[in-house]
Write a protein that holds these residues in place. Sequence first.
Motif, mmCIF file in Angstrom:
data_model
loop_
_atom_site.group_PDB
_atom_site.id
_atom_site.type_symbol
_atom_site.label_atom_id
_atom_site.label_comp_id
_atom_site.label_asym_id
_atom_site.label_seq_id
_atom_site.Cartn_x
_atom_site.Cartn_y
_atom_site.Cartn_z
ATOM 1 N N ASP A 1 8.388 0.967 0.136
ATOM 2 C CA ASP A 1 7.517 1.623 -0.829
ATOM 3 C C ASP A 1 8.101 1.339 -2.199
ATOM 4 O OD1 ASP A 1 5.927 3.215 -2.347
ATOM 5 O OD2 ASP A 1 6.530 5.114 -1.449
ATOM 6 N N SER B 1 1.754 0.396 -2.414
ATOM 7 C CA SER B 1 1.925 1.383 -1.349
ATOM 8 C C SER B 1 0.731 1.360 -0.399
ATOM 9 C CB SER B 1 2.088 2.785 -1.944
ATOM 10 O OG SER B 1 3.230 2.864 -2.749
ATOM 11 N N ASN C 1 2.779 7.924 -4.951
ATOM 12 C CA ASN C 1 2.576 6.881 -3.945
ATOM 13 C C ASN C 1 2.071 7.472 -2.638
ATOM 14 O OD1 ASN C 1 3.630 5.286 -5.919
ATOM 15 N ND2 ASN C 1 5.588 4.926 -4.913
#
Length: 443
Positions: A142, A149, A173
């Motif tokens: 990530d 993401s 995210n």
Amino acid sequence: MRTGPFHLFLLLVGCVAGLAAIAPVHEPMAAEAGPQENYGRTPREYLPYNRFTEPYKRFFMVPNEYRGYGRSLPEPERVESVRIGFLGPITKTVSVATGGVSHEEPLGHKMLQGAQLAIEQANAKNGFRGSGIPYELMVRNDNGLWGASGSEIIHLAYRDNVWAILGTIDGANSHIAIRVALKIEIPMMNTGDTDPTFIETAIPWVFRCITDDRQMCYLLADYVFKKLKLTRVAALRANNRYGRIGIGEFRDAATRLGHPFIAELNYQVGDRDFAPQLERIQAVDPEVLITYGDAAESALILKQMRAMGMSQWLIGSDRMVSAEFLSSAGKEEERVAAPCPYNPRSDDPGYLKFKRDFTERFGEEPESFAAHAYDGMNMTIEAIEKAGLNRAKIRDALAEVKTYRGVTGVKEFDVVLNNISPPYLAVLKDGQFLFHSRDEVLK
């Protein structure tokens, strides 16, 4: 299922651009589920408008149900491994929060270690349903960019063919990732994002096994206003989503008790000099300073406070409860407290065994992100064992869990699949944190 880059791009654009259009329809579950008293187990004195009126509408009081297609899909006839996805910050890259390098990789590595240990132990028991088919962890980074993401969720679902996903930490995210997971219809277990709004998306494919900032801020408010009986609070927080959203429940609680912040300033992630903000805060003479950010900045704020002669209480987020903070804080430092989503000094046999196993495997003791990832991965594996290789049925198996005893204690889940277990208060004394339950705090 395999798809080309262009199809992946179209799916990602559809997920992110149409966020407002993909919210699921809410319908009450069967009557036997029963209503809950209030959302998030909020103490009455911290409820909005509780002194003036009763709300005409309460949200997040009925289960997030999935009424769609998928349960009738047959299981694959043969698989070489049962794949589970991992999405977390493990490689440095550009950060949305700072505009420079990212900063959550140490937390992501701990989360990955906890997930790995759970997978390895499941395989030591002969894998999926004792068949000898191993569980396999498919790891994706990530990297702190929203689009990336979402793209990684697509890759996990369609290229890696995972049955469920564990992740991630950053609040912004995570919000993007779970909307893509909704579009794909794949279960996602969150073990690191404490943002209270994460679960308020009402997505029925999303679960969280870590206590959130809502519960932790209620505990901080109880300690400051009820136990210490202090009223003048100033704030110095990180200028990112974690700092802005995380501190929100404490700010609201303080306001509802009649003690609004007398000052609220922020700093950029990665800052090392906090003198300008602390001088302004010192001028208004608070009794307490609350900070919400990473351990490194929180420790520097403490040291610079004390160097300026500021002896006030410093309270902060759960990220302060770490070896990194303790190494900088100083052994004689006191009047410091922070919430923690579990008790790292627990003498529970299951936790002690996990601690030994983790230390033997990785050469260091676990902390919150590792322990919660271990629990979250075990919950996911147990759901797969029960449901079989069907994403919708795995989702159903996770949704049936009301309480779960893990290494981080007994977790309680509300109807929107959020962990509402009470946190512990960590109070610094003689160079180490001592952990107290809420009942002990208010005694």
